[in-house]
Every structure is written in structure tokens, then in C-alpha cells.
Design a protein around this motif. Structure first.
Motif, PDB file in Angstrom:
ATOM      1  N   ASP A  62       0.963  -1.243   0.159  1.00  0.00           N
ATOM      2  CA  ASP A  62      -0.026  -0.010  -0.029  1.00  0.00           C
ATOM      3  C   ASP A  62       0.844   1.326  -0.086  1.00  0.00           C
ATOM      4  N   SER A  63       1.973   1.204   0.636  1.00  0.00           N
ATOM      5  CA  SER A  63       3.007   2.330   0.850  1.00  0.00           C
ATOM      6  C   SER A  63       3.437   2.809  -0.566  1.00  0.00           C
ATOM      7  N   ARG A  65       1.950   1.889  -3.516  1.00  0.00           N
ATOM      8  CA  ARG A  65       1.014   1.654  -4.860  1.00  0.00           C
ATOM      9  C   ARG A  65       0.629   2.966  -5.423  1.00  0.00           C
TER      10      ARG A  65
END
Length: 122
Positions: A62-63, A65
Motif C-alpha cells: 500500500d505504501s 501503490r
């Protein structure tokens, strides 16, 4: 024995881009996926991104994306991480990984590269 040789990385200003490459060589029986992890002193190891070697499906943290993109060249057994819009928190030692079994992502690749430092400054 399989070896992973990394290139690229270095220092970059926040908001800019870097490219990291990794090429596998040696007695390669199977590549399930290749990708990247990173480590920073005082923090847990973090999975960054990987790509399934046959289907091309990608996996990303997520960091990163929306900022990082991963690509592959099957003929050259090479994976490339395009790190865009870099942030200070992206500063880390980046390791290339190869998964040769059924896994295509995660914190325990079967083969590791030598590591490449990425430093992002303001």
C-alpha cells in the motif's frame, strides 16, 4: 545456484524517480516471481512489489501503490522497479528477491540480491 545481481538506485530528491534492476543468472530451474523488499534500521522488513513470472500479475505494498511500478523481461530474467514520486520514507536498502515455488510475494523469497541503497532527500 542462482544469483541475483542488482543495479540502479542511489540518491534522489523527493518527488523524482529512480530505477532499480535485477537480473537472475545461474542454474535457474523455475521463476515463480521476482520482486523487491526493503529494509530500514529500526523498522520491520517490508515487501515492496513483485510480479508473477508467467502471468504478469503484480503485487504491491500500500505504501508504494500508485507510485512504484514493476516490470519484467522474461528473456533476460530481469525485473525492474520504477520508483516514481519518491518520498523520504522510501529511503531504505532495497533487495531483489526471487520466489521459485508457489509463492509470488511476501517477506521470504528463495533467493536474495546483494542490496542497493536508495536515499531520498528533501
Amino acid at each position: 545456484q542462482v544469483q541475483l545481481v542488482q543495479s540502479g538506485g542511489g540518491s534522489a530528491q523527493a518527488g523524482t524517480s529512480l530505477k532499480l534492476s535485477c537480473t537472475a543468472s545461474g542454474r535457474i530451474s523455475r521463476i515463480g516471481a521476482m520482486g523487491w523488499l526493503r529494509e530500514t534500521p529500526g523498522k520491520d522488513r517490508e515487501f515492496v512489489a513483485s510480479i508473477d513470472w508467467n502471468g504478469g500479475r503484480t503485487f504491491g505494498a500500500d505504501s508504494v501503490r500508485g507510485r512504484f511500478r514493476i516490470s519484467k523481461d522474461n528473456a533476460r530474467n530481469t525485473v525492474v522497479l520504477h520508483a516514481n514520486n519518491l518520498k523520504l520514507d522510501d529511503t531504505a536498502m532495497y533487495y531483489c528477491g526471487l520466489w521459485d515455488g508457489n509463492s509470488t510475494s511476501g517477506l521470504r523469497p528463495d533467493v536474495w540480491g546483494q542490496g542497493t541503497q536508495v536515499t531520498v532527500f528533501s
